[in-house]
Scaffold this motif. Structure first.
Motif, short mmCIF file in Angstrom:
data_model
loop_
_atom_site.label_atom_id
_atom_site.label_comp_id
_atom_site.label_asym_id
_atom_site.label_seq_id
_atom_site.Cartn_x
_atom_site.Cartn_y
_atom_site.Cartn_z
N ARG A 59 0.94 -1.14 0.12
CA ARG A 59 0.08 0.06 -0.07
C ARG A 59 0.92 1.26 0.04
O ARG A 59 1.89 1.26 0.76
CB ARG A 59 -0.97 0.13 1.16
CG ARG A 59 -1.77 -1.11 1.45
CD ARG A 59 -2.48 -0.93 2.74
NE ARG A 59 -3.36 -2.21 3.39
CZ ARG A 59 -4.57 -2.26 2.71
NH1 ARG A 59 -5.20 -1.27 2.06
NH2 ARG A 59 -5.54 -3.33 3.18
N LEU A 74 2.17 -6.35 1.83
CA LEU A 74 1.46 -7.66 1.83
C LEU A 74 2.14 -8.86 1.31
O LEU A 74 2.58 -8.57 0.27
CB LEU A 74 -0.02 -7.40 1.22
CG LEU A 74 -0.96 -6.53 1.63
CD1 LEU A 74 -0.80 -5.05 1.63
CD2 LEU A 74 -2.35 -6.67 0.96
N CYS A 80 -6.72 -7.45 1.63
CA CYS A 80 -6.86 -6.15 1.80
C CYS A 80 -8.17 -5.50 1.30
O CYS A 80 -8.84 -5.88 0.53
CB CYS A 80 -5.94 -5.43 1.07
SG CYS A 80 -5.60 -5.28 -0.65
N GLN A 128 -8.08 -8.56 9.95
CA GLN A 128 -8.05 -7.48 9.66
C GLN A 128 -7.50 -6.58 11.02
O GLN A 128 -6.89 -5.62 10.96
CB GLN A 128 -9.39 -6.80 9.80
CG GLN A 128 -9.46 -5.09 9.36
CD GLN A 128 -11.05 -5.03 9.09
OE1 GLN A 128 -11.64 -5.79 8.37
NE2 GLN A 128 -11.25 -3.63 9.33
N ASP A 131 -3.96 -6.65 11.02
CA ASP A 131 -3.32 -5.48 9.92
C ASP A 131 -3.49 -4.24 10.92
O ASP A 131 -2.29 -3.47 10.66
CB ASP A 131 -4.28 -5.57 8.90
CG ASP A 131 -4.02 -6.71 8.04
OD1 ASP A 131 -3.24 -7.54 8.19
OD2 ASP A 131 -4.88 -6.92 7.12
#
Length: 240
Positions: A59, A74, A80, A128, A131
């Motif tokens: 990203r 990633l 994502c 998530q 992350d």
């Protein structure tokens, strides 16, 4: 070879055979992309959920003066933008770093999978949360860690994440990130990063050269970084 996305989710929550079959079907139509290919750009309408099956992806955000900030890396198994479809447009871009194989799951299908399969929903939510924990660790590095601590911390993280998915089994592994890209993720200039890498090499902790990271003294590198793997929640994965 097992689907890396399914392997990751199975490590985060129990999965019934029907849920595994549903994930296999959802990711069956993967596409190959060349390196440095934008999967989606800032300002675009949000698209599907991207699932990285092979290769590395990042990203990033480009500032008005043209400089770039890399926001996340990633690896195979990562997905994502689970909920970005709720927004009107993307606030960052997603680009392949290496040649990559990426599956796309349309929003409607992802919603259906998570509604009908609680194991998938739980695993996706846990992924998530991990992350978000990683993002908090990066923010802490940018705000409070000294340059050498920041670099050491990122090297520890990338090595552990790679080892967790079988990309690294020894203190040495392939790290397909240029010094420019690492500098863009660490908030440094390439010249400053090069000086810090030299300092880490002279300390005997690690060495980065020709796209390979060699952790010579793991304890020393962990000490320099002040690294605590808690935010990666690997214990949860082992328990799964």
């Amino acid at each position: 070879m097992e689907n890396s996305f399914i392997a990751k989710l199975k490590g985060l929550a129990p999965m019934a055979p029907v849920e595994i079959a549903a994930l296999e079907s959802a990711t069956a139509s993967a596409q190959s992309f060349s390196a440095r290919h934008d999967l989606i750009r800032e300002g675009d309408r949000p698209g599907p959920v991207f699932v990285v099956l092979e290769g590395w992806v990042c990203r990033y955000k480009v500032l008005p003066n043209g400089t770039r900030q890399v926001l996340a890396y990633l690896m195979p198994g990562d997905a994502c933008d689970l909920h970005v479809g709720l927004l009107a447009e993307m606030d960052h871009s997603i680009q392949t770093i290496t040649p990559a194989v990426v599956a796309t799951i349309e929003r409607e299908m992802m919603d259906d999978l998570m509604t009908r399969h609680p194991g998938i929903a739980r695993a996706m939510y846990v992924a998530q949360l991990i992350d978000e924990g990683t993002m908090r660790a990066w923010i802490t590095s940018m705000g409070r860690r000294a340059s050498i601590e920041r670099v050491a911390h990122l090297m520890c993280e990338l090595y552990l994440r790679a080892r967790n998915i079988g990309l690294a089994s020894e203190p040495q592994f392939t790290l397909p990130l240029s010094q420019l890209m690492l500098a863009d993720s660490l908030g440094m200039t390439p010249v400053h990063l090069n000086r810090v890498l030299k300092e880490l090499r002279l300390s005997g902790a690690m060495k980065l050269e020709r796209g390979r990271l060699l952790i010579s003294d793991p304890n020393r590198l962990i000490q320099i970084a002040g690294f605590d793997e808690n935010y990666l929640h690997r214990r949860l994965r082992r328990a799964g």
